[in-house]
Design a protein around this motif. Structure first.
Motif, PDB file in Angstrom:
ATOM      1  N   THR A  91      -3.133   2.581   0.182  1.00  0.00           N
ATOM      2  CA  THR A  91      -2.960   3.257   1.460  1.00  0.00           C
ATOM      3  C   THR A  91      -1.751   2.656   2.151  1.00  0.00           C
ATOM      4  O   THR A  91      -1.602   1.431   2.203  1.00  0.00           O
ATOM      5  N   HIS A 100      -1.534   7.318   4.881  1.00  0.00           N
ATOM      6  CA  HIS A 100      -1.694   8.228   3.754  1.00  0.00           C
ATOM      7  C   HIS A 100      -2.028   7.384   2.529  1.00  0.00           C
ATOM      8  O   HIS A 100      -1.718   6.193   2.481  1.00  0.00           O
ATOM      9  N   LEU A 119       1.902  14.060   3.944  1.00  0.00           N
ATOM     10  CA  LEU A 119       2.688  13.007   4.585  1.00  0.00           C
ATOM     11  C   LEU A 119       3.751  13.609   5.495  1.00  0.00           C
ATOM     12  O   LEU A 119       3.908  13.184   6.644  1.00  0.00           O
TER      13      LEU A 119
END
Length: 133
Positions: free
Chosen positions: A81, A97, A122
């Motif tokens: 992440t 993300h 994203l």
């Protein structure tokens, strides 16, 4: 987390990666999806640093989920992440993300990294971030 810290020292990258290192990632509009060698990593980090500055962000942090790590011989895969944050006296805002990564080591150095993530999600999150700033 040298990429998250946007390290631009070729010497530091040479301690970690081989001269033939190659990183592949989805095309985000910032590059062609391939980063080659320590010099390519420096260019990638400069690009990330510029993106963070454009966003007004103060931090980029990559975290690996230890429970997701799978490895066979010199190949490791895991979930990661990335969190982009603005941390100052007035704000503490972040977006995150996630994706998957594959790391290949040769002679105790990284020789390849393959990053996978949802580019559209994203980009939408970054656009929302910029619109709300």
């Amino acid at each position: 987390d040298m990429r998250g810290e946007c390290v631009v020292s070729v010497h530091k990258w040479r301690d970690l990666v081989s001269e033939t290192f190659e990183m592949t990632l989805p095309i985000t509009g910032e590059g062609n999806g391939r980063v080659k060698g320590p010099h390519g990593l420096v260019a990638d980090c400069l690009s990330l640093r510029n993106l963070l500055a454009d966003l007004g962000a103060t931090r980029l942090r990559f975290v690996i989920d230890p429970s997701s790590v799978v490895h066979v011989d010199n190949v490791f895969m895991c979930q990661w992440t990335a969190t982009i944050s603005v941390v100052n006296d007035a704000d503490n805002v972040s977006i995150s993300h996630s994706g998957m990564a594959k790391f290949v080591f040769v002679d105790h150095r990284l020789s390849a990294v393959d990053l996978r993530f949802d580019v559209f999600a994203l980009n939408a999150a970054l656009n929302d971030w910029q619109a709300s700033s």
